[in-house]
Structure formats: structure tokens, C-alpha cells
Design a protein around this motif. Structure first.
Motif, PDB file in Angstrom:
ATOM      1  N   UNK A  64       0.854  -1.179   0.000  1.00 10.71           N
ATOM      2  CA  UNK A  64       0.000   0.000   0.000  1.00 10.71           C
ATOM      3  C   UNK A  64       0.895   1.235   0.000  1.00 10.71           C
ATOM      4  N   UNK A  65       0.602   2.162  -0.892  1.00 10.10           N
ATOM      5  CA  UNK A  65       1.451   3.336  -1.086  1.00 10.10           C
ATOM      6  C   UNK A  65       0.707   4.572  -0.589  1.00 10.10           C
ATOM      7  N   UNK A  84      -5.790  11.421   0.906  1.00 11.84           N
ATOM      8  CA  UNK A  84      -6.255  10.324   0.072  1.00 11.84           C
ATOM      9  C   UNK A  84      -5.966   8.997   0.759  1.00 11.84           C
ATOM     10  N   UNK A  85      -6.810   8.011   0.492  1.00 11.61           N
ATOM     11  CA  UNK A  85      -6.502   6.661   0.940  1.00 11.61           C
ATOM     12  C   UNK A  85      -5.328   6.133   0.115  1.00 11.61           C
ATOM     13  N   UNK A  86      -4.646   5.106   0.583  1.00 16.75           N
ATOM     14  CA  UNK A  86      -3.467   4.620  -0.142  1.00 16.75           C
ATOM     15  C   UNK A  86      -3.818   4.023  -1.499  1.00 16.75           C
ATOM     16  N   UNK A  87      -2.832   4.052  -2.381  1.00 22.30           N
ATOM     17  CA  UNK A  87      -2.905   3.312  -3.630  1.00 22.30           C
ATOM     18  C   UNK A  87      -2.371   1.903  -3.391  1.00 22.30           C
ATOM     19  N   UNK A 161       5.206  -3.075 -12.949  1.00 27.85           N
ATOM     20  CA  UNK A 161       4.626  -2.398 -11.793  1.00 27.85           C
ATOM     21  C   UNK A 161       3.179  -2.078 -12.122  1.00 27.85           C
ATOM     22  N   UNK A 162       2.304  -2.415 -11.222  1.00 28.41           N
ATOM     23  CA  UNK A 162       0.890  -2.067 -11.336  1.00 28.41           C
ATOM     24  C   UNK A 162       0.580  -1.023 -10.273  1.00 28.41           C
ATOM     25  N   UNK A 163      -0.079   0.064 -10.665  1.00 29.52           N
ATOM     26  CA  UNK A 163      -0.565   1.036  -9.684  1.00 29.52           C
ATOM     27  C   UNK A 163      -2.072   1.152  -9.831  1.00 29.52           C
ATOM     28  N   UNK A 164      -2.773   0.860  -8.747  1.00 33.59           N
ATOM     29  CA  UNK A 164      -4.235   1.010  -8.712  1.00 33.59           C
ATOM     30  C   UNK A 164      -4.534   2.151  -7.753  1.00 33.59           C
ATOM     31  N   UNK A 165      -5.029   3.250  -8.287  1.00 32.41           N
ATOM     32  CA  UNK A 165      -5.147   4.483  -7.514  1.00 32.41           C
ATOM     33  C   UNK A 165      -6.575   4.688  -7.000  1.00 32.41           C
ATOM     34  N   UNK A 166      -6.720   5.488  -5.929  1.00 35.01           N
ATOM     35  CA  UNK A 166      -8.038   5.754  -5.356  1.00 35.01           C
ATOM     36  C   UNK A 166      -8.631   7.102  -5.766  1.00 35.01           C
ATOM     37  N   UNK A 167      -7.963   7.826  -6.688  1.00 34.85           N
ATOM     38  CA  UNK A 167      -8.345   9.224  -6.922  1.00 34.85           C
ATOM     39  C   UNK A 167      -8.383   9.619  -8.394  1.00 34.85           C
ATOM     40  N   UNK A 174      -3.374  13.071  -5.932  1.00 32.95           N
ATOM     41  CA  UNK A 174      -2.539  12.349  -4.992  1.00 32.95           C
ATOM     42  C   UNK A 174      -1.637  11.336  -5.677  1.00 32.95           C
ATOM     43  N   UNK A 175      -2.178  10.599  -6.639  1.00 30.79           N
ATOM     44  CA  UNK A 175      -1.419   9.525  -7.284  1.00 30.79           C
ATOM     45  C   UNK A 175      -0.551  10.024  -8.431  1.00 30.79           C
ATOM     46  N   UNK A 176      -0.739  11.263  -8.867  1.00 31.64           N
ATOM     47  CA  UNK A 176       0.027  11.790  -9.993  1.00 31.64           C
ATOM     48  C   UNK A 176       1.533  11.640  -9.846  1.00 31.64           C
ATOM     49  N   UNK A 177       2.131  12.017  -8.707  1.00 35.00           N
ATOM     50  CA  UNK A 177       3.587  11.857  -8.572  1.00 35.00           C
ATOM     51  C   UNK A 177       4.049  10.404  -8.678  1.00 35.00           C
ATOM     52  N   UNK A 178       3.265   9.466  -8.157  1.00 35.29           N
ATOM     53  CA  UNK A 178       3.636   8.051  -8.252  1.00 35.29           C
ATOM     54  C   UNK A 178       3.512   7.558  -9.696  1.00 35.29           C
ATOM     55  N   UNK A 179       2.486   8.017 -10.422  1.00 34.95           N
ATOM     56  CA  UNK A 179       2.367   7.672 -11.840  1.00 34.95           C
ATOM     57  C   UNK A 179       3.578   8.169 -12.616  1.00 34.95           C
TER      58      UNK A 179
END
Length: 419
Positions: A64-65, A84-87, A161-167, A174-179
């Protein structure tokens, strides 16, 4: 681009995916009943837990990120941090020679109190339900494509790498920097927004930005001392009118004023006005032009006697043009489609998604690899049941061709760098 025929190992993988069709459909029914609206913290946490179990079948590293907060202008004019909740991040073979990032989101546009909370079958091939297409169906397609890769003899050549985001549905702030981080490390990207009901994919995408102008004026009694007041609503409305006049000034740039807030009792000159608006642009130069115009208009309002104005927001989804690198990805997708009997086409769109974010980091990608669907973001949202195994097989073919080198992922990345 030359077509390929499927070998025995590839055919065995696709047969296995076909055998999972009923499981995929049963699962999307269960998932659609979990309300995971973008602001429903409990529902997002529950959905993330369900996905953690489902993606556990990959036997990959799952974590969880935590995501950074962002800011919003409240209706009161105050600036508030949004948490935000975690990705959910799933990683496999980080040292493999080919790196692929796959993205999706677990949030939907339907709030906890929405009347649309369950699925129904409209006919033998059509399911209606919250998130069945956008994108719980897409997450199932992604998962089964990866499970197919893991059953192939070439899996060790590909790390992902798979990223499943909450936003995603509220802008991926919130998830933009990780993407961006994952996109910068990958050769290519695959994103699982729904295709159109006829199978068409999204081609070039415009960039998008959400903005708020905050205007402060001076309150006064509307009868006795109207002349002492400075009307923030009028100033905000003038700004909105000038914004709207930008439409047509630059080709394919659009500005949509969505709301003006503020004010109160009719006998008080309002001292607060907030304008909320969206801007869509086809290229970075257009975003620069639009931003400059917004700042000019804001400065004009701010210069008024007794009025202050400040601009918030920005272009969080950069444009994703049909560059040679992205075109190569579409050509490979179409070639993979032909091996399983699909004739895929694509159409440019003003819509945005995580594919925009990946491209901004230099990662060529295809971003409508999910199920065939229609009427997303409404209570008429549908997904075509036959497209669950169909689209999982499409992605599985792509992954296996990347692994075997028939599709050269590093070539696409080099094209993105201009090499």
C-alpha cells in the motif's frame, strides 16, 4: 506492421483466459456492489483490500502506497488539505530486461448515497452497474492478462509495476507523482479505461486542468451603504464571462465555467465569490497560452478597487498527442488484436486519464485496454460481458509479444526520447 501467428504456448494461455470468463463476470458483479466513490473512505479501503486478495494470485510483491495530500478551495474561501486513501502497488521482477507499467483505479464517480448501487443484466451480453466498465471490469482484464503472462514460458523477460489508484475520478492529484515515477522507469505503459462499446480505443487525448478563482470583496448593507461595498460575486461573474470569451480564440482550446459560488443574504453586498472551471488543451503550448490568459484575467480582477483575486489549480493531466511512440503502441495493439480476430481502431478524444500522466513522464502507452462499455459516469453504465475474456486475451498477447521481443518496448521508449 507484419501480423503474427500464435504459437502453441500462446494459444494455451489464451485458452486458460477464456476458461476464466465466468469467474471474471461473477467477480465484477461482486465488485460493483462495493461502493468505492472517490470520497467514500470506508468503501475505498474495502475495495483496496478485495483487490489485494485478488492480485495476490500473481504471487508478486504487493504494498500500500501512501499518497501526498492536495489542496482545495472550500465554499467558504478557505484552503483545505485533502488526504487520500493509499494506492495499491504490485511489483514483479524489478530486474527484468523489459519494464512495463500498468495502471488503473478503484474509485468510481458514484458517492456513498447514490441511488446506483447494484448490477442488473440488460441482456445476455450486457451488464449495467456502478464501475462495471469504469473500471472494475478493466482491473479484471488487467489481472487476467498478467496471470496469463505468468503462465507463459517468457515471463522472466518482463517485469512490471501495477498502480491502482483511489483518486483517478477526481484528477489523480494524490497519485500523480507516483504515476510519474513509475512511468519514468518503464519502457511502455498499459492503462485499463474502458474502450467504446464497438471496441474503438482512445487515440490522442487533450490535456485537462481544473481551476478555482477566489475573489474577495467588501461586505456592506445593500440598502444603507451599498456604495461602501465591493461585490465579489459581480467581479467573479465578470471573470467568468471573460473566461468564456476565450473559447474560439485558439483552435481546440476550450474553457468550461462550471460553477460560481459565494454570497448570502440579498440585503448584503457579497464579499466572496469563487469561480470553478475546467480547461482542455491539445498541446503543451496551448496549456501555456491558456494559463497566461487566465493569469491576465485574474490580474485584471485583482486590480479593481476593493477587490482581491487569486487563482488556484493547474493542468494536472498534460496532453497526450499521437506521437510516433504512441502510434507505435497503437500499431502493436492492433496487430495483437488481429491475432484474436479483433479489428481495432482509435479515435481522438477530449477525455483524460492516467495515460496522460504516463506520457508526461515520457512513457508511450495505450490507455483504453479495458472492457467494451458505454454511458460511463451515469446510472446507464454498461459493460459487454463477452469483452472480459476478449480484452484480457488482447493484453496477454501484447505482454507475451513484448516478452519475446516481437514488439520492441525499448524501441517505443527510444522513439519517445526522440532517438
Amino acid at each position: 506492421m507484419s501480423d503474427f501467428t500464435l504459437n502453441a504456448d500462446e494459444t494455451a494461455v489464451l485458452d486458460w483466459i477464456e476458461s476464466r470468463g465466468d469467474h471474471m463476470i461473477a467477480t465484477v458483479k461482486d465488485w460493483s456492489r462495493i461502493n468505492s466513490g472517490s470520497h467514500n473512505e470506508a468503501g475505498l479501503n474495502r475495495m483496496r483490500g478485495v483487490l489485494k486478495d485478488a492480485f495476490g494470485e500473481l504471487d508478486a510483491r504487493i504494498e500500500e502506497v501512501e499518497l501526498p495530500s492536495s489542496q482545495v478551495v472550500e465554499r467558504t474561501g478557505e484552503i483545505r488539505d485533502i488526504a487520500y486513501t493509499p494506492a495499491l502497488k504490485i511489483s514483479q521482477r524489478p530486474d527484468a530486461p523489459i519494464r512495463i507499467v500498468l495502471t488503473g483505479h478503484l474509485d468510481t464517480v458514484f458517492p456513498e448515497d447514490a441511488g446506483f448501487q447494484d448490477w442488473t443484466l440488460w441482456d445476455e451480453d450486457t451488464i449495467n452497474g456502478p464501475g462495471v466498465a469504469d473500471m472494475k471490469g478493466g482491473l479484471l482484464v488487467m489481472l487476467h492478462a498478467l496471470l496469463g503472462l505468468e503462465r507463459s514460458p517468457w515471463r522472466d523477460q518482463v517485469g512490471y509495476d501495477v498502480l491502482i489508484s483511489p483518486d483517478e475520478e477526481i484528477g489523480s492529484l494524490g497519485s500523480g507523482p507516483k504515476l510519474a515515477e513509475l512511468g519514468a522507469r518503464a519502457d511502455v505503459g498499459m492503462t485499463y479505461e474502458p474502450a467504446l462499446a464497438d471496441g474503438s480505443l482512445a487515440g490522442a487525448r487533450k490535456g485537462s486542468g481544473n481551476f478555482s478563482l477566489r475573489v474577495r470583496g467588501r461586505a456592506a448593507h445593500a440598502g444603507r451603504e451599498h456604495h461602501l461595498g465591493r461585490n465579489a460575486i459581480v467581479a467573479a461573474a465578470d471573470f467568468a464571462r471573460q473566461l468564456d470569451a476565450l473559447n474560439g480564440k485558439r483552435e481546440n482550446v476550450t474553457v468550461n465555467v462550471s460553477r460560481i459560488e459565494g454570497g448570502g443574504a440579498p440585503n448584503v453586498v457579497p464579499d466572496l465569490g469563487i469561480v470553478r472551471f475546467n480547461c482542455r488543451v491539445p498541446a503543451k503550448d496551448d496549456a501555456d497560452w491558456a494559463t497566461a490568459r487566465m493569469k491576465e484575467l485574474c490580474a485584471g480582477i485583482d486590480a479593481r478597487d476593493g477587490i482581491t483575486a487569486d487563482l488556484h489549480g493547474g493542468f494536472t493531466r498534460p496532453p497526450k498527442p499521437m506521437t510516433p511512440a504512441n502510434l507505435r503502441m497503437f500499431e502493436w495493439t492492433r496487430t495483437a488484436g488481429r491475432t484474436i480476430g479483433l479489428d481495432l481502431v482509435w479515435k481522438d478524444t477530449g477525455g483524460v486519464c492516467e495515460g496522460n500522466n504516463l506520457w508526461a513522464s515520457g512513457c508511450p502507452n495505450v490507455d483504453t485496454l479495458g472492457v467494451r462499455g458505454a454511458d460511463i459516469h451515469s446510472d446507464r453504465e454498461i459493460a459487454k460481458l463477452s469483452s472480459f475474456p476478449e480484452k484480457a486475451k488482447l493484453s496477454a498477447v501484447m505482454l507475451m509479444k513484448f516478452a519475446q521481443g516481437d514488439f520492441d518496448a525499448r524501441e517505443a521508449r527510444a522513439l519517445a526520447r526522440g532517438e
